[in-house]
Design a protein around this motif. Structure first.
Motif, PDB file in Angstrom:
ATOM      1  N   PHE A  31       0.885  -1.320  -0.133  1.00  0.00           N
ATOM      2  CA  PHE A  31      -0.062  -0.027  -0.037  1.00  0.00           C
ATOM      3  C   PHE A  31       0.935   1.371   0.040  1.00  0.00           C
ATOM      4  O   PHE A  31       1.783   1.136   0.710  1.00  0.00           O
ATOM      5  N   VAL A  32       0.581   2.211  -0.770  1.00  0.00           N
ATOM      6  CA  VAL A  32       1.363   3.463  -0.855  1.00  0.00           C
ATOM      7  C   VAL A  32       0.015   4.657  -0.713  1.00  0.00           C
ATOM      8  O   VAL A  32      -0.673   4.709  -1.369  1.00  0.00           O
ATOM      9  N   ASP A  33       0.296   5.331   0.221  1.00  0.00           N
ATOM     10  CA  ASP A  33      -0.348   6.508   0.447  1.00  0.00           C
ATOM     11  C   ASP A  33       0.329   7.851   0.302  1.00  0.00           C
ATOM     12  O   ASP A  33       1.420   8.028   0.839  1.00  0.00           O
ATOM     13  N   ILE A  34       0.016   8.425  -0.930  1.00  0.00           N
ATOM     14  CA  ILE A  34       0.912   9.273  -1.424  1.00  0.00           C
ATOM     15  C   ILE A  34       1.319  10.304  -0.452  1.00  0.00           C
ATOM     16  O   ILE A  34       2.414  10.973  -0.400  1.00  0.00           O
ATOM     17  N   ASP A  35       0.390  11.035   0.152  1.00  0.00           N
ATOM     18  CA  ASP A  35       0.508  12.143   1.209  1.00  0.00           C
ATOM     19  C   ASP A  35       1.321  11.593   2.312  1.00  0.00           C
ATOM     20  O   ASP A  35       2.478  12.271   2.637  1.00  0.00           O
ATOM     21  N   ARG A  36       1.205  10.433   2.859  1.00  0.00           N
ATOM     22  CA  ARG A  36       2.044   9.856   3.968  1.00  0.00           C
ATOM     23  C   ARG A  36       3.463   9.568   3.311  1.00  0.00           C
ATOM     24  O   ARG A  36       4.466   9.901   4.214  1.00  0.00           O
ATOM     25  N   GLU A  37       3.618   9.072   2.136  1.00  0.00           N
ATOM     26  CA  GLU A  37       4.810   8.990   1.560  1.00  0.00           C
ATOM     27  C   GLU A  37       5.585  10.242   1.272  1.00  0.00           C
ATOM     28  O   GLU A  37       6.777  10.315   1.581  1.00  0.00           O
ATOM     29  N   ASN A  74       0.703  -4.493  -8.934  1.00  0.00           N
ATOM     30  CA  ASN A  74       0.178  -5.207  -7.754  1.00  0.00           C
ATOM     31  C   ASN A  74       0.034  -4.328  -6.441  1.00  0.00           C
ATOM     32  O   ASN A  74       0.196  -4.632  -5.519  1.00  0.00           O
ATOM     33  N   ILE A  75       0.028  -2.892  -6.600  1.00  0.00           N
ATOM     34  CA  ILE A  75       0.045  -2.384  -5.289  1.00  0.00           C
ATOM     35  C   ILE A  75      -1.262  -1.463  -5.338  1.00  0.00           C
ATOM     36  O   ILE A  75      -2.051  -1.060  -6.505  1.00  0.00           O
ATOM     37  N   ILE A  76      -1.542  -0.904  -4.292  1.00  0.00           N
ATOM     38  CA  ILE A  76      -2.901  -0.117  -3.881  1.00  0.00           C
ATOM     39  C   ILE A  76      -2.268   1.162  -3.760  1.00  0.00           C
ATOM     40  O   ILE A  76      -1.344   1.518  -2.905  1.00  0.00           O
ATOM     41  N   VAL A  77      -2.840   2.138  -4.309  1.00  0.00           N
ATOM     42  CA  VAL A  77      -2.394   3.737  -4.139  1.00  0.00           C
ATOM     43  C   VAL A  77      -3.301   4.547  -3.868  1.00  0.00           C
ATOM     44  O   VAL A  77      -4.575   4.705  -4.457  1.00  0.00           O
ATOM     45  N   ALA A  78      -3.508   4.974  -2.676  1.00  0.00           N
ATOM     46  CA  ALA A  78      -4.158   6.270  -2.195  1.00  0.00           C
ATOM     47  C   ALA A  78      -3.669   7.243  -2.648  1.00  0.00           C
ATOM     48  O   ALA A  78      -2.554   8.069  -2.196  1.00  0.00           O
ATOM     49  N   THR A  79      -4.130   8.244  -3.784  1.00  0.00           N
ATOM     50  CA  THR A  79      -3.764   9.619  -4.360  1.00  0.00           C
ATOM     51  C   THR A  79      -4.100  10.648  -3.238  1.00  0.00           C
ATOM     52  O   THR A  79      -5.148  10.676  -2.634  1.00  0.00           O
ATOM     53  N   GLY A  80      -3.547  11.749  -3.844  1.00  0.00           N
ATOM     54  CA  GLY A  80      -4.098  13.085  -3.305  1.00  0.00           C
ATOM     55  C   GLY A  80      -5.164  13.364  -3.889  1.00  0.00           C
ATOM     56  O   GLY A  80      -5.420  13.302  -4.998  1.00  0.00           O
ATOM     57  N   GLY A  81      -6.234  14.243  -3.124  1.00  0.00           N
ATOM     58  CA  GLY A  81      -7.422  14.655  -4.038  1.00  0.00           C
ATOM     59  C   GLY A  81      -7.237  15.453  -5.141  1.00  0.00           C
ATOM     60  O   GLY A  81      -8.122  15.123  -6.338  1.00  0.00           O
ATOM     61  N   GLY A  82      -6.192  16.229  -5.192  1.00  0.00           N
ATOM     62  CA  GLY A  82      -5.867  17.105  -6.425  1.00  0.00           C
ATOM     63  C   GLY A  82      -4.995  16.455  -7.444  1.00  0.00           C
ATOM     64  O   GLY A  82      -4.575  16.941  -8.590  1.00  0.00           O
ATOM     65  N   SER A  83      -4.692  15.172  -7.306  1.00  0.00           N
ATOM     66  CA  SER A  83      -3.655  14.607  -8.047  1.00  0.00           C
ATOM     67  C   SER A  83      -4.070  14.394  -9.470  1.00  0.00           C
ATOM     68  O   SER A  83      -3.456  14.256 -10.592  1.00  0.00           O
ATOM     69  N   VAL A  84      -5.527  14.162  -9.821  1.00  0.00           N
ATOM     70  CA  VAL A  84      -6.173  14.182 -11.041  1.00  0.00           C
ATOM     71  C   VAL A  84      -6.129  15.586 -11.777  1.00  0.00           C
ATOM     72  O   VAL A  84      -6.431  15.460 -13.005  1.00  0.00           O
ATOM     73  N   MET A  85      -5.585  16.362 -11.296  1.00  0.00           N
ATOM     74  CA  MET A  85      -5.674  18.011 -11.869  1.00  0.00           C
ATOM     75  C   MET A  85      -4.560  17.957 -13.017  1.00  0.00           C
ATOM     76  O   MET A  85      -4.673  18.631 -13.940  1.00  0.00           O
ATOM     77  N   ARG A  86      -3.536  16.835 -12.733  1.00  0.00           N
ATOM     78  CA  ARG A  86      -2.503  17.192 -13.852  1.00  0.00           C
ATOM     79  C   ARG A  86      -2.619  15.668 -14.758  1.00  0.00           C
ATOM     80  O   ARG A  86      -3.057  14.618 -14.339  1.00  0.00           O
ATOM     81  N   SER A  87      -2.539  16.364 -16.032  1.00  0.00           N
ATOM     82  CA  SER A  87      -2.991  15.282 -17.252  1.00  0.00           C
ATOM     83  C   SER A  87      -1.643  14.195 -17.049  1.00  0.00           C
ATOM     84  O   SER A  87      -2.082  12.955 -17.263  1.00  0.00           O
ATOM     85  N   GLU A  88      -0.643  14.294 -16.750  1.00  0.00           N
ATOM     86  CA  GLU A  88       0.143  13.220 -16.359  1.00  0.00           C
ATOM     87  C   GLU A  88       0.110  12.339 -15.663  1.00  0.00           C
ATOM     88  O   GLU A  88       0.071  10.981 -15.923  1.00  0.00           O
TER      89      GLU A  88
END
Length: 171
Positions: A31-37, A74-88
């Motif tokens: 599990f990867v939590d982007i903010d915590r990472e 095979n990983i689970i990623v919790a993104t930040g709420g605004g991560s979708v704002m970048r097309s990349e």
């Protein structure tokens, strides 16, 4: 067995970190939590990164971690709420995994974030409800268009959300 990454997207307070952790345990995945990472790698809270580097600096770090995560399987990623704002970021997730939009009503978001001091976009705002509503309005169509599956987390039953995700990836 489903081998792609699973990305959890959605607004603050939707339960991405909680659901992500439980889903990873259930599926026996990393599990990867982007903010915590980001906090782990910088040694400071996300709010400090926002203060010192601005939102752009924070988003650059977020993109780098998403790029790194997209290179794995095979990983689970919790993104930040605004991560979708970048097309990349949208492309990275769409090309390497299954995307789940965890949605929550504004009322639930307010309740779940009320005592959380680690959310930079909610610090020193005069009206938390209004701020969350404005952010959600800006991002909702992106969440919906990107997601393979949308699930409400308002009911607060994580095991039901996990079951819905598992059902969706097995279809």
């Amino acid at each position: 067995m489903y081998s792609k990454n699973i990305y959890l997207i959605g607004p603050m307070g939707a339960g991405k970190s909680t659901i992500g952790r439980l889903l990873a345990e259930t599926m026996d995945r990393m599990f990867v939590d982007i903010d915590r990472e980001i906090e782990s790698r910088t040694g400071v809270p996300v709010s400090w990164v926002f203060d010192k580097e601005g939102e752009t600096g924070f988003r650059d770090r977020e993109t780098a971690l998403l790029r790194e995560s997209a290179g794995k399987q095979n990983i689970i990623v919790a993104t930040g709420g605004g991560s979708v704002m970048r097309s990349e970021n949208r492309e990275l997730m769409a090309n390497t995994g299954f995307i789940v939009f965890l949605k929550a009503s504004i009322e639930v978001q307010v309740e779940r974030t009320l005592k959380d001091k680690r959310r930079p976009l909610l610090q020193n705002v005069p009206d938390r409800y209004e701020t969350l509503a404005a952010i959600y309005k800006q991002r909702e169509s992106i969440y919906r268009s990107l997601a393979h599956k949308s699930i409400s987390t308002d009911i607060g039953r994580p095991h039901m959300v996990i079951k819905s995700i598992l059902d969706a990836i097995s279809d």
